[in-house]
Motif scaffolding. Structure first.
Motif, mmCIF file in Angstrom:
data_model
loop_
_atom_site.group_PDB
_atom_site.id
_atom_site.type_symbol
_atom_site.label_atom_id
_atom_site.label_comp_id
_atom_site.label_asym_id
_atom_site.label_seq_id
_atom_site.Cartn_x
_atom_site.Cartn_y
_atom_site.Cartn_z
ATOM 1 N N ALA A 1 11.145 5.628 0.227
ATOM 2 C CA ALA A 1 11.110 5.175 -0.740
ATOM 3 C C ALA A 1 10.901 4.410 -0.888
ATOM 4 C CB ALA A 1 12.866 6.107 -1.471
ATOM 5 N N SER A 2 10.506 3.639 -0.560
ATOM 6 C CA SER A 2 9.650 2.519 0.109
ATOM 7 C C SER A 2 7.956 2.868 -0.663
ATOM 8 C CB SER A 2 10.110 0.841 0.727
ATOM 9 O OG SER A 2 11.448 0.531 0.855
ATOM 10 N N VAL A 3 7.770 3.336 0.501
ATOM 11 C CA VAL A 3 6.898 3.846 0.599
ATOM 12 C C VAL A 3 5.719 4.782 -0.218
ATOM 13 C CG1 VAL A 3 4.710 4.877 2.365
ATOM 14 C CG2 VAL A 3 6.581 3.882 3.389
ATOM 15 N N ASP A 4 6.561 5.064 -1.021
ATOM 16 C CA ASP A 4 6.708 5.875 -2.005
ATOM 17 C C ASP A 4 5.909 5.128 -3.403
ATOM 18 O OD1 ASP A 4 5.933 8.547 -3.930
ATOM 19 O OD2 ASP A 4 7.577 7.586 -5.115
ATOM 20 N N LYS A 5 6.999 3.834 -3.671
ATOM 21 C CA LYS A 5 7.006 3.137 -4.466
ATOM 22 C C LYS A 5 5.990 2.309 -4.118
ATOM 23 C CE LYS A 5 8.539 0.514 -7.294
ATOM 24 N NZ LYS A 5 10.113 -0.475 -7.692
ATOM 25 N N MET A 6 5.320 1.594 -2.532
ATOM 26 C CA MET A 6 4.141 0.933 -2.250
ATOM 27 C C MET A 6 2.870 1.341 -3.272
ATOM 28 S SD MET A 6 4.921 -0.371 1.521
ATOM 29 C CE MET A 6 6.694 -0.909 1.587
ATOM 30 N N LEU A 7 2.945 3.199 -2.795
ATOM 31 C CA LEU A 7 2.120 3.873 -3.098
ATOM 32 C C LEU A 7 1.769 4.225 -4.568
ATOM 33 C CD1 LEU A 7 -0.262 5.658 -1.776
ATOM 34 C CD2 LEU A 7 1.654 7.746 -2.331
ATOM 35 N N SER A 8 2.640 4.064 -5.497
ATOM 36 C CA SER A 8 2.945 3.977 -6.852
ATOM 37 C C SER A 8 2.290 2.448 -7.278
ATOM 38 C CB SER A 8 4.551 3.819 -7.435
ATOM 39 O OG SER A 8 3.705 3.558 -9.345
ATOM 40 N N ASN A 9 2.939 1.150 -6.956
ATOM 41 C CA ASN A 9 1.696 -0.308 -7.246
ATOM 42 C C ASN A 9 0.398 -0.417 -6.858
ATOM 43 O OD1 ASN A 9 4.347 -0.708 -7.945
ATOM 44 N ND2 ASN A 9 4.823 -1.561 -5.708
ATOM 45 N N MET A 10 0.410 0.912 -5.948
ATOM 46 C CA MET A 10 -0.726 0.313 -5.525
ATOM 47 C C MET A 10 -2.105 1.582 -5.926
ATOM 48 S SD MET A 10 -1.271 1.103 -1.056
ATOM 49 C CE MET A 10 -2.915 1.801 -0.908
ATOM 50 N N THR B 1 9.030 -4.363 -0.412
ATOM 51 C CA THR B 1 9.297 -3.251 -1.361
ATOM 52 C C THR B 1 11.003 -2.636 -1.511
ATOM 53 O OG1 THR B 1 6.740 -2.590 -1.177
ATOM 54 C CG2 THR B 1 8.547 -1.706 -2.702
ATOM 55 N N SER B 2 11.234 -2.737 -2.901
ATOM 56 C CA SER B 2 12.322 -2.406 -3.288
ATOM 57 C C SER B 2 12.418 -1.024 -3.632
ATOM 58 C CB SER B 2 13.367 -3.430 -3.294
ATOM 59 O OG SER B 2 14.053 -4.294 -2.549
ATOM 60 N N VAL C 1 -4.411 6.593 3.349
ATOM 61 C CA VAL C 1 -3.940 6.307 4.308
ATOM 62 C C VAL C 1 -2.735 6.285 4.151
ATOM 63 C CG1 VAL C 1 -4.018 4.829 6.395
ATOM 64 C CG2 VAL C 1 -6.380 4.761 5.430
ATOM 65 N N VAL C 2 -2.275 5.596 3.329
ATOM 66 C CA VAL C 2 -0.341 5.381 2.682
ATOM 67 C C VAL C 2 0.382 6.363 2.585
ATOM 68 C CG1 VAL C 2 1.072 4.247 0.597
ATOM 69 C CG2 VAL C 2 -0.819 2.802 2.033
ATOM 70 N N SER C 3 -0.591 7.714 1.818
ATOM 71 C CA SER C 3 -0.273 9.020 1.868
ATOM 72 C C SER C 3 -0.280 9.399 3.282
ATOM 73 C CB SER C 3 -1.392 9.773 0.453
ATOM 74 O OG SER C 3 -1.101 8.712 -0.496
ATOM 75 N N ASP C 4 -1.012 9.171 4.082
ATOM 76 C CA ASP C 4 -0.993 9.643 5.207
ATOM 77 C C ASP C 4 0.462 9.726 5.775
ATOM 78 O OD1 ASP C 4 -3.385 11.674 4.858
ATOM 79 O OD2 ASP C 4 -4.170 10.267 6.508
ATOM 80 N N ILE C 5 0.572 8.210 6.400
ATOM 81 C CA ILE C 5 1.803 7.269 6.509
ATOM 82 C C ILE C 5 3.204 8.581 5.291
ATOM 83 C CG2 ILE C 5 3.089 5.377 6.397
ATOM 84 C CD1 ILE C 5 0.819 3.945 6.590
ATOM 85 N N LYS C 6 3.233 7.983 4.129
ATOM 86 C CA LYS C 6 4.428 8.955 3.668
ATOM 87 C C LYS C 6 4.004 10.066 4.165
ATOM 88 C CE LYS C 6 5.713 10.719 -0.879
ATOM 89 N NZ LYS C 6 5.510 10.439 -2.340
ATOM 90 N N ALA C 7 3.059 11.013 4.166
ATOM 91 C CA ALA C 7 3.657 12.508 4.896
ATOM 92 C C ALA C 7 4.500 12.406 6.672
ATOM 93 C CB ALA C 7 2.184 13.410 4.711
ATOM 94 N N LYS C 8 3.534 11.113 7.324
ATOM 95 C CA LYS C 8 4.290 11.778 8.892
ATOM 96 C C LYS C 8 5.713 11.217 8.848
ATOM 97 C CE LYS C 8 -0.047 11.806 10.762
ATOM 98 N NZ LYS C 8 -0.142 13.069 11.730
ATOM 99 N N LEU C 9 6.326 10.061 7.918
ATOM 100 C CA LEU C 9 7.447 9.577 7.990
ATOM 101 C C LEU C 9 7.815 11.376 7.106
ATOM 102 C CD1 LEU C 9 7.733 6.382 5.406
ATOM 103 C CD2 LEU C 9 8.076 6.428 8.262
ATOM 104 N N VAL C 10 7.499 12.043 6.453
ATOM 105 C CA VAL C 10 8.319 13.471 6.190
ATOM 106 C C VAL C 10 8.834 14.044 7.228
ATOM 107 C CG1 VAL C 10 8.727 15.235 4.253
ATOM 108 C CG2 VAL C 10 8.535 12.562 3.135
ATOM 109 N N ALA C 11 7.555 14.018 7.718
ATOM 110 C CA ALA C 11 7.780 14.933 8.856
ATOM 111 C C ALA C 11 9.007 14.607 10.164
ATOM 112 C CB ALA C 11 6.478 14.980 9.638
ATOM 113 N N ALA C 12 8.980 12.970 10.307
ATOM 114 C CA ALA C 12 9.873 12.458 10.703
ATOM 115 C C ALA C 12 11.538 13.164 10.520
ATOM 116 C CB ALA C 12 9.784 10.820 11.071
#
Length: 319
Positions: free
Chosen positions: A234-243, A188-189, A87-98
């Motif tokens: 960038a923050s969502v990508d960091k969250m994804l890495s932590n997850m 997340t910074s 789901v977070v990967s989908d959110i990241k993709a949506k942000l890139v689309a934005a």
């Protein structure tokens, strides 16, 4: 010397017959029970060892059950984490689309809202037997969960129970009582580049019931700038890495539990086999011995009969 008061031959035959009868009783007992050492009187040392090992085998069986419970917990947490990562990967993709010029950011935000709701649902649902490693609503930022891993008997005879631990603060996604305790509720910074400028932004994905995390919520509107979106990505990508790191830790714990469970089963089987070698009767040997003893018993009865008839021969001397 021939005596009618003392029949030496009959006494000897009777003694032999009694010995054979005792051996028959022992052999028949082994055949009926299947044990050559059933009681302490049979062999005190082997009986003592077997009794202790049987007790340890029961303890190992309890360990196997506990490991099964631990495996279920890790499976549940891993399944939830894996779904949340998707789901977070989908959110990241949506942000890139934005970031695409002219795109309707408000519509994308509606999709983001639904994806966030899905994350909350996943986190709350990933519970087994009242334990949830992805969601918490207490002021603690995770606890150390201990699962029974093994039962150990030392060389000195002392026993102990070893555990497998997992710190849920590493995997907690949402904490509704303390935003800083969740990977998605805490800020997340992340450092990102916008144009020629390097900037550090802090964002959180989900607002907890207790309040917002540090930084800004990942949310879009028609006024959201490309620079803000870059920070969110960038923050969502960091969250994804932590997850992903948390998922790897859960997976490693899951693998260890499965390995320990397999070892516990093998060890339990080995203990059972070891006890069997000490106390189980060899049925082939015992059946052969039984046949021989039955033959000896018949011969002993015949010998006793002959010995008793010797005294009758004395009567012929007086005819």
């Amino acid at each position: 010397m021939t005596s009618i008061n003392t029949n030496t031959s009959a006494i000897a035959a009777l003694k032999t017959l009694r010995s054979i009868s005792d051996q028959l009783d022992t052999t028949q007992g082994r055949i009926s029970s299947g044990y050559k050492v059933e009681n302490a009187s049979d062999n005190a040392a082997y009986w003592s060892i077997a009794t202790t090992m049987r007790s340890d085998t029961k303890a190992m069986s309890a360990v196997e059950d506990a490991l099964g419970m631990g495996a279920a917990k890790t499976d549940t947490a891993y399944t939830g984490m894996e779904a949340a990562i998707d789901v977070v990967s989908d959110i990241k993709a949506k942000l890139v689309a934005a970031r695409e010029p002219g795109v309707d950011k408000d519509k994308i935000n509606k999709e983001l809202t639904e994806l966030k709701n899905q994350l909350t649902s996943i986190s709350k649902s990933a519970s087994f037997n009242g334990e949830n490693w992805l969601y918490d609503d207490s002021n603690t930022s995770g606890t150390t969960q201990e699962m029974v891993g093994s039962f150990v008997r030392g060389a000195d005879g002392n026993v102990s129970v070893k555990t497998i631990s997992f710190d849920t603060s590493d995997s907690m996604l949402i904490n509704d009582a303390d935003a800083s305790g969740g990977l998605l509720t805490a800020g997340t910074s992340a450092t990102y580049t916008s144009g020629t400028t390097t900037t550090t932004g802090t964002y959180y994905l989900i607002s907890s019931a207790a309040g917002s995390g540090s930084g800004t919520e990942v949310s879009l509107s028609s006024t959201t700038t490309d620079n803000d979106i870059d920070g969110m990505i960038a923050s969502v990508d960091k969250m994804l890495s932590n997850m992903t790191d948390a998922g790897a830790t859960i997976g490693a714990t899951k693998s260890r539990i499965e390995s320990q469970s397999s070892f516990a089963k093998d060890l339990s089987d080995t203990l059972t086999e070891g006890v069997g070698k000490l106390v189980d009767a060899d049925m082939n040997e015992e059946s052969t011995k039984l046949k021989a003893l039955q033959t000896q018993q018949q011969l002993g009865i015949q010998a006793l009969s002959i010995a008793n008839s010797n005294s009758e021969n004395v009567l012929s001397l007086f005819r």
